[in-house]
Design a protein around this motif. Structure first.
Motif, PDB file in Angstrom:
ATOM      1  N   LYS A  60       4.777   1.713   1.023  1.00  0.00           N
ATOM      2  CA  LYS A  60       5.772   2.115   0.033  1.00  0.00           C
ATOM      3  C   LYS A  60       6.633   3.265   0.524  1.00  0.00           C
ATOM      4  O   LYS A  60       7.733   3.480   0.033  1.00  0.00           O
ATOM      5  N   LEU A  61       6.101   4.012   1.485  1.00  0.00           N
ATOM      6  CA  LEU A  61       6.880   5.129   2.011  1.00  0.00           C
ATOM      7  C   LEU A  61       8.097   4.650   2.788  1.00  0.00           C
ATOM      8  O   LEU A  61       9.020   5.406   3.011  1.00  0.00           O
TER       9      LEU A  61
ATOM     10  N   THR B 107       0.850  -1.185   0.000  1.00  0.00           N
ATOM     11  CA  THR B 107       0.000   0.000   0.000  1.00  0.00           C
ATOM     12  C   THR B 107       0.887   1.236   0.000  1.00  0.00           C
ATOM     13  O   THR B 107       2.104   1.151   0.120  1.00  0.00           O
ATOM     14  N   PHE B 108       0.254   2.389  -0.123  1.00  0.00           N
ATOM     15  CA  PHE B 108       1.034   3.629  -0.215  1.00  0.00           C
ATOM     16  C   PHE B 108       1.860   3.849   1.052  1.00  0.00           C
ATOM     17  O   PHE B 108       3.039   4.181   0.993  1.00  0.00           O
TER      18      PHE B 108
END
Lengths: 165, 169, 344
Positions: free
Chosen positions: B21-22, B17-18
């Motif tokens: 990904k961070l 998920t975003f």
């Protein structure tokens, strides 16, 4: 002799010697190192001309980035003195003739050129603020055109790199 | 294939998920865990000054026992050598001469008695096999040595000091 | 042209002081690294040599000096020796432009605690940092070992990739400060807020790139011990190996000082000017404040090393080119827009 003259002479001597080293040394890695040394002496000349920004940028761009890539490529090529192919004879003659011609042209061009006398005082054009103002006011068009040139070079590199897929 | 246990964990192969990904939240979580460990109890024991206690059933280096009057209990019957699964024990028997009654308890004794500590697996079968209560395993272990022969313990290394002599000293 | 001997003497003392400081800090960073690793892993760390193991770095250094010097027969002898020397030299050179404190007034003379306050301080640092890779590259190539060669190739591409993002993140900062001199940047933060408040994203990018430039975990691919056997210093022994290891710690120290100066106010601390203490005392307190910030950053370097596993090489490159550089560009655009908006 003033200190400046001594520094200038030493720098020029080192620059010439290392530049000779670039073309005379058998080992390509040594050549690259000599070239880096030449860049440093040229950066020294920039500092003497009170152009510190140019000096540092010269080191960052040439010694720090381009030469690293040079070295990178040379390291991976496995160049040994004994496996280097012998150059053909006609290549040597062609090189000598074209080099001689270039020399003649340069001498002929420089003979008639009138050198403007150098300003005795230090200029501030090489300092970062003045340089920026000059670049973005007086020379803004050539500056932007050269950036387009770089962009096209980058695009070209990407196109060549992508061709394989 | 049927799973042997019910602890099988299917691998989560969903795309990240975003937030994942961070990377940063996950990195921060990991760093919090390591930071917490700074204040936790240290697992290391500073060895020579502080020793880890042995468990009560620990089996260490052997000793050869004496009786109350300081006589060797071992009669060189060889049962310990037979019981030894690693064949670490060798001995030679000898007959007690008249006048040696204060040294050996029975008529027969071990003239030499050797345990190879490199072979020994410290199983304690010798202790169980001994009918005379002559061999015991203690709560120490064999110290390091530079040579293999240093690990072959003879009678002089194994016998406990004479209780009578100790009293005089 | 007369030579100002007093000036030369002052600078010589300052340079030796800064060099000695960096070497001592580097020495004790090795001790700190081992201690931090130990406490994070529930161990005790070095505690035998001296109280708390404080003499351990001396013991390590002595050991390195007495080890046998091995120069492989098939290596390029000159470059093999040049490599570690260059790494060490470049690591020490960066400390010249960092302002270690305000001025000290001794006998009416004002002495600046900065070796050279040049007006292109940050560019100078960039120039020197970009040269730092030569030590690793030459050493790795001259060893004539495939692992070392792989390591030097990795180092070169990694450092060039992350240098770009680092430069771009700094440009945003320079738009705000309007000066390339580190002293000016610190002085601005002394009277205002720390730059990290204005540039959080820029600081984050700079931090990540600093990790990459120092070859620290998670970017320690050039010396990955379990795939490249130590990488570029695989063939090195004795003090030449020591130089490489030392250079890494000096780099860490200098980049900590740089981050503290650029983003965390350098030698300034809140309430510095309202203490009402004599000028020299404030300067020394400021130096201590800078040192404290540096120690915090050094701890961060070590903390991250013992937490995060190493990146894979393609992940490293993707992070550098696909994440860091676009983010830095975005940061630059936003900062530029805000600066322009506030001016106009």
């Amino acid at each position: 002799m003033s200190t400046q003259q001594i520094i200038f002479l030493v720098l020029s001597a080192v620059a010439l010697l290392s530049a000779m080293g670039v073309i005379l040394s058998k080992n390509p890695v040594t050549s690259v190192l000599c070239l880096i040394l030449t860049f440093f002496t040229i950066a020294g000349h920039y500092v003497m001309l009170n152009a510190q920004f140019l000096a540092v940028v010269h080191i960052i761009v040439y010694a720090g980035a381009i030469m690293v890539l040079f070295l990178f490529v040379i390291m991976l090529m496995n160049l040994n003195a004994d496996i280097e192919p012998q150059k053909r004879n006609w290549l040597k003659y062609a090189g000598a003739i074209s080099g001689g011609t270039l020399l003649v042209i340069l001498v002929a061009a420089l003979r008639d050129a009138s050198m403007p006398t150098l300003q005795p005082g230090a200029t501030d054009i090489g300092l970062i603020g003045n340089l920026g103002k000059t670049l973005f006011n007086k020379y803004v068009v050539p500056f932007e055109v050269s950036s387009v040139l770089f962009l096209s070079a980058m695009v070209g590199a990407v196109v060549i790199g992508k061709k394989e897929d | 294939m049927q799973a042997l246990t019910d602890r099988v964990k299917p691998v989560d192969r969903r795309p990240l998920t975003f937030m994942e990904k961070l990377y940063l939240p996950a990195i921060w979580k990991g760093m919090a865990i390591t930071f917490k460990h700074i204040f936790q109890k240290k697992a290391t024991v500073s060895y020579p000054e502080e020793k880890r206690p042995f468990s009560p059933v620990f089996r260490g280096l052997h000793i050869l026992n004496r009786d109350e009057e300081g006589r060797e209990r071992c009669t060189a019957c060889g049962l310990c050598a037979v019981a030894c699964p690693a064949e670490a024990i060798t001995m030679e028997a000898a007959e007690r001469k008249p006048g040696e009654e204060h040294l050996y308890r029975e008529e027969k004794y071990a003239a030499s008695y050797e345990i190879n500590m490199l072979r020994c697996i410290f199983c304690g079968f010798c202790e169980e096999a001994c009918p005379k209560d002559a061999i015991y395993l203690t709560e120490t272990f064999a110290p390091a040595n530079y040579q293999r022969k240093g690990f072959i313990y003879g009678k002089e290394d194994l016998l406990i000091p004479d209780p009578k002599e100790k009293q005089t000293v | 042209m007369t030579i100002d001997w007093y000036f030369i003497l002052e600078k010589l003392i300052l340079i030796s002081g800064v060099l000695a400081l960096s070497l001592i800090v580097a020495m004790y960073s090795t001790w700190g690294e081992r201690k931090v690793a130990a406490v994070i892993q529930d161990r005790r760390g070095p505690n035998r040599a001296g109280p708390l193991g404080l003499l351990q770095p001396l013991a390590d250094g002595g050991k390195l000096f007495f080890k046998e010097e091995i120069i492989p027969a098939s290596s390029h002898r000159f470059l093999f020796i040049l490599g570690p020397s260059l790494a060490m030299l470049v690591a020490c050179m960066t400390s010249a432009v960092i302002p270690w404190g305000d001025t000290l007034v001794i006998a009416g003379q004002e002495i600046s605690l900065q070796v050279a306050d040049i007006n292109i301080g940050i560019l100078y640092i960039f120039g020197v940092v970009s040269l730092g890779v030569y030590g690793i590259m030459l050493g790795g190539w001259a060893s004539n070992n495939k692992y070392s060669l792989l390591a030097s190739v990795r180092a070169a591409s990694q450092i060039i990739s992350y240098e770009l993002a680092m430069g771009l993140s700094l440009i945003a900062l320079l738009m705000l400060t309007g000066s390339l001199s580190l002293k000016d940047i610190v002085e601005q933060q002394r009277h205002g807020l720390w730059n990290v408040v204005y540039q959080p994203l820029g600081f984050l990018i700079f931090l990540v790139c600093a990790f990459a430039e120092c070859n620290r975990t998670p970017f320690d691919l050039p010396e990955a011990e379990n795939e490249l056997n130590g990488g570029y210093h695989l063939e090195y022994s004795s003090m030449k190996l020591g130089f490489y290891l030392f250079a890494e710690y000096i780099n860490m120290f200098v980049s900590s000082a740089l981050m503290a100066s650029l983003y965390f106010g350098g030698y300034s601390f809140p309430g510095m000017d309202s203490l009402g203490l004599p000028h020299n005392v404030v300067t020394i307190l400021g130096f201590l404040a800078l040192f404290l910030k540096i120690l915090v950053f050094l701890f961060l370097f070590m903390w991250v090393r013992w937490t995060i596993p190493r990146f894979r090489y393609d992940q490293l490159m993707r992070l550098g080119w696909n994440v860091m550089i676009p983010l830095a560009l975005l940061n630059m655009l936003i900062t530029g827009a805000i600066v322009l908006f506030r001016q106009g």
